[in-house]
Write a protein that holds these residues in place. Structure first.
Motif, PDB file in Angstrom:
ATOM      1  N   UNK A 170       1.956 -10.868  -2.559  1.00  0.00           N
ATOM      2  CA  UNK A 170       1.842 -11.900  -3.583  1.00  0.00           C
ATOM      3  C   UNK A 170       2.640 -13.134  -3.167  1.00  0.00           C
ATOM      4  N   UNK A 171       2.422 -14.229  -3.883  1.00  0.00           N
ATOM      5  CA  UNK A 171       3.079 -15.493  -3.546  1.00  0.00           C
ATOM      6  C   UNK A 171       4.599 -15.399  -3.646  1.00  0.00           C
ATOM      7  N   UNK A 172       5.091 -14.511  -4.507  1.00  0.00           N
ATOM      8  CA  UNK A 172       6.545 -14.371  -4.656  1.00  0.00           C
ATOM      9  C   UNK A 172       7.141 -13.365  -3.677  1.00  0.00           C
ATOM     10  N   UNK A 173       6.322 -12.844  -2.748  1.00  0.00           N
ATOM     11  CA  UNK A 173       6.818 -11.937  -1.733  1.00  0.00           C
ATOM     12  C   UNK A 173       6.817 -10.475  -2.126  1.00  0.00           C
ATOM     13  N   UNK A 174       6.375 -10.175  -3.347  1.00  0.00           N
ATOM     14  CA  UNK A 174       6.249  -8.776  -3.733  1.00  0.00           C
ATOM     15  C   UNK A 174       4.969  -8.190  -3.140  1.00  0.00           C
ATOM     16  N   UNK A 175       4.863  -6.850  -3.165  1.00  0.00           N
ATOM     17  CA  UNK A 175       3.708  -6.151  -2.602  1.00  0.00           C
ATOM     18  C   UNK A 175       3.099  -5.240  -3.656  1.00  0.00           C
ATOM     19  N   UNK A 176       1.776  -5.267  -3.739  1.00  0.00           N
ATOM     20  CA  UNK A 176       1.029  -4.394  -4.657  1.00  0.00           C
ATOM     21  C   UNK A 176       0.109  -3.512  -3.806  1.00  0.00           C
ATOM     22  N   UNK A 177       0.098  -2.211  -4.098  1.00  0.00           N
ATOM     23  CA  UNK A 177      -0.710  -1.280  -3.308  1.00  0.00           C
ATOM     24  C   UNK A 177      -1.632  -0.450  -4.190  1.00  0.00           C
ATOM     25  N   UNK A 178      -2.744   0.001  -3.608  1.00  0.00           N
ATOM     26  CA  UNK A 178      -3.662   0.893  -4.304  1.00  0.00           C
ATOM     27  C   UNK A 178      -4.519   1.628  -3.279  1.00  0.00           C
ATOM     28  N   UNK A 179      -5.202   2.667  -3.733  1.00  0.00           N
ATOM     29  CA  UNK A 179      -5.997   3.506  -2.836  1.00  0.00           C
ATOM     30  C   UNK A 179      -5.369   4.881  -2.720  1.00  0.00           C
ATOM     31  N   UNK A 180      -5.627   5.563  -1.617  1.00  0.00           N
ATOM     32  CA  UNK A 180      -5.105   6.912  -1.427  1.00  0.00           C
ATOM     33  C   UNK A 180      -3.577   6.906  -1.439  1.00  0.00           C
ATOM     34  N   UNK A 181      -2.990   7.663  -2.355  1.00  0.00           N
ATOM     35  CA  UNK A 181      -1.544   7.624  -2.541  1.00  0.00           C
ATOM     36  C   UNK A 181      -0.784   8.060  -1.302  1.00  0.00           C
ATOM     37  N   UNK A 182      -1.268   9.091  -0.617  1.00  0.00           N
ATOM     38  CA  UNK A 182      -0.570   9.621   0.554  1.00  0.00           C
ATOM     39  C   UNK A 182      -0.695   8.726   1.776  1.00  0.00           C
ATOM     40  N   UNK A 232       3.883  -1.018   7.082  1.00  0.00           N
ATOM     41  CA  UNK A 232       5.216  -1.512   7.425  1.00  0.00           C
ATOM     42  C   UNK A 232       5.286  -2.979   7.029  1.00  0.00           C
ATOM     43  N   UNK A 233       6.342  -3.334   6.292  1.00  0.00           N
ATOM     44  CA  UNK A 233       6.534  -4.713   5.841  1.00  0.00           C
ATOM     45  C   UNK A 233       7.744  -5.322   6.526  1.00  0.00           C
ATOM     46  N   UNK A 234       7.585  -6.545   7.050  1.00  0.00           N
ATOM     47  CA  UNK A 234       8.717  -7.319   7.552  1.00  0.00           C
ATOM     48  C   UNK A 234       9.152  -8.249   6.428  1.00  0.00           C
ATOM     49  N   UNK A 235      10.418  -8.166   6.057  1.00  0.00           N
ATOM     50  CA  UNK A 235      10.956  -8.992   4.982  1.00  0.00           C
ATOM     51  C   UNK A 235      11.522 -10.294   5.548  1.00  0.00           C
ATOM     52  N   UNK A 236      11.894 -11.199   4.653  1.00  0.00           N
ATOM     53  CA  UNK A 236      12.399 -12.507   5.074  1.00  0.00           C
ATOM     54  C   UNK A 236      13.671 -12.385   5.901  1.00  0.00           C
ATOM     55  N   UNK A 279       9.335   0.281  -3.855  1.00  0.00           N
ATOM     56  CA  UNK A 279       8.944  -0.955  -4.534  1.00  0.00           C
ATOM     57  C   UNK A 279      10.122  -1.904  -4.746  1.00  0.00           C
ATOM     58  N   UNK A 280      11.304  -1.345  -5.027  1.00  0.00           N
ATOM     59  CA  UNK A 280      12.456  -2.213  -5.262  1.00  0.00           C
ATOM     60  C   UNK A 280      12.941  -2.893  -3.984  1.00  0.00           C
ATOM     61  N   UNK A 281      12.529  -2.378  -2.829  1.00  0.00           N
ATOM     62  CA  UNK A 281      12.909  -2.984  -1.543  1.00  0.00           C
ATOM     63  C   UNK A 281      11.920  -4.053  -1.097  1.00  0.00           C
ATOM     64  N   UNK A 282      10.713  -4.022  -1.659  1.00  0.00           N
ATOM     65  CA  UNK A 282       9.648  -4.924  -1.208  1.00  0.00           C
ATOM     66  C   UNK A 282       9.773  -6.282  -1.894  1.00  0.00           C
ATOM     67  N   UNK A 283      10.737  -7.050  -1.408  1.00  0.00           N
ATOM     68  CA  UNK A 283      10.985  -8.392  -1.905  1.00  0.00           C
ATOM     69  C   UNK A 283      10.929  -9.365  -0.730  1.00  0.00           C
ATOM     70  N   UNK A 284      10.406 -10.542  -0.954  1.00  0.00           N
ATOM     71  CA  UNK A 284      10.331 -11.569   0.090  1.00  0.00           C
ATOM     72  C   UNK A 284       9.612 -11.056   1.343  1.00  0.00           C
ATOM     73  N   UNK A 285       8.502 -10.364   1.128  1.00  0.00           N
ATOM     74  CA  UNK A 285       7.715  -9.829   2.238  1.00  0.00           C
ATOM     75  C   UNK A 285       7.004 -10.959   2.976  1.00  0.00           C
ATOM     76  N   UNK A 286       7.134 -10.939   4.301  1.00  0.00           N
ATOM     77  CA  UNK A 286       6.525 -11.971   5.140  1.00  0.00           C
ATOM     78  C   UNK A 286       5.258 -11.493   5.843  1.00  0.00           C
ATOM     79  N   UNK A 287       5.292 -10.248   6.357  1.00  0.00           N
ATOM     80  CA  UNK A 287       4.167  -9.714   7.127  1.00  0.00           C
ATOM     81  C   UNK A 287       3.957  -8.248   6.786  1.00  0.00           C
ATOM     82  N   UNK A 288       2.721  -7.808   6.914  1.00  0.00           N
ATOM     83  CA  UNK A 288       2.381  -6.399   6.757  1.00  0.00           C
ATOM     84  C   UNK A 288       1.605  -5.919   7.975  1.00  0.00           C
TER      85      UNK A 288
END
Length: 282
Positions: free
Chosen positions: A91-103, A129-133, A112-121
């Motif tokens: 998202x524009x605020x750097x958070x991440x939303x996921x859906x689909x197969x849970x595993x 894997x997410x690279x944060x700011x 989820x609490x760590x996924x802040x200021x995400x730059x790349x996936x």
């Protein structure tokens, strides 16, 4: 997707065809598919990013085609990434939303609490894997195939880029060294070549192997030996390498003089000796 196509037309609408249950039938969401900017796909479903920053999904409901549980969160979406069975949106605020197969990474609640200021996936078959700011990394999904990076977490600092093969990740750090994790036999363990992985410029992936071009234009490989992870047979030829391409189980390197060097599974393109004369001066 594996069994269907989706085409974005010039007017921003979408046409689909193929197996209906796997994304070939988009009639359920046809009227929502307006002003489409981009479409991404899992193996069995599609996700369209609209000009408004919202997302429309269709296809197999368990593997990304049903985003109703997170639809209220899918606002101001900047990017959508897919692995085999799940989606992840930045998202524009750097958070991440996921859906689909849970595993497979469709459930990111544990991080989820760590996924802040995400730059790349980046993604393997079943993990993200997410690279944060701050250039650290957060992973989730199938623990054996890259979703668990705890063994190397203290090394994942100043990360510049992450590449995902099917079952493992490899990260290039700011000092141009490489950190790997995931299935050890499929590229997650680079111990055998770790001393050589210095001054790495770029990484390339086959299904179960990695290839790195170094600053001196030589190549280092690791992962499944018969899938491109062992380039010993052609190592002396891998000089002045400009670019590498991959099939699922083989690599092809283009040299400065236009020659091509291949290695990996023969039936998947790992041996081009029969047509070597035709491949001169690409």
């Amino acid at each position: 997707a594996m069994y269907a196509f989706a085409a974005v037309l010039a007017n921003g609408t979408v046409v689909t065809w193929g197996m209906p249950e796997y994304g070939g039938d988009s009639s359920r969401v046809r009227y929502q598919l307006q002003n489409v900017q981009k479409v991404e796909a899992t193996k069995y479903a599609f996700a369209a990013i609209l000009l408004s920053g919202s997302v429309v999904t269709w296809g197999h409901p368990d593997y990304g085609g049903d985003s109703s549980s997170v639809s209220s969160q899918l606002r101001r979406v900047q990017q959508v990434h897919a692995n085999r069975l799940a989606f992840a949106a930045i998202l524009a605020d750097g958070r991440v939303v996921t859906w689909g197969d849970q595993d497979s990474g469709g459930d990111s609640s544990a991080v989820q609490d760590q996924l802040r200021n995400t730059q790349q996936l980046s993604a393997t078959n079943s993990a993200f894997a997410a690279i944060l700011a701050d250039r650290t990394v957060v992973t989730w999904g199938n623990r054996d195939w890259g979703g668990d990076s705890t063994a190397v977490q203290n090394q994942l600092r100043n990360v510049r880029q992450i590449k995902g093969a099917y079952f493992a990740f490899a990260a290039i750090l700011a000092d141009k060294s490489v950190v790997t994790w995931g299935d050890g036999q499929c590229g997650g363990d680079s111990t055998r070549v770790q001393a050589q992985l210095k001054n790495v410029d770029s990484l390339y992936t086959a299904k179960s192997a990695f290839a790195a071009i170094l600053g001196d234009q030589t190549v280092v490989t690791w992962g499944g030996r018969w899938c491109g992870g062992d380039s010993d047979r052609v190592q002396d030829q891998l000089q002045k390498v400009q670019q590498i391409y991959a099939t699922s189980s083989a690599f092809a390197a283009i040299l400065e003089d236009g020659a091509i060097v291949t290695w990996g599974t023969v039936d998947h393109g790992g041996d081009c000796t029969a047509i070597q004369e035709q491949l001169k001066h690409l």
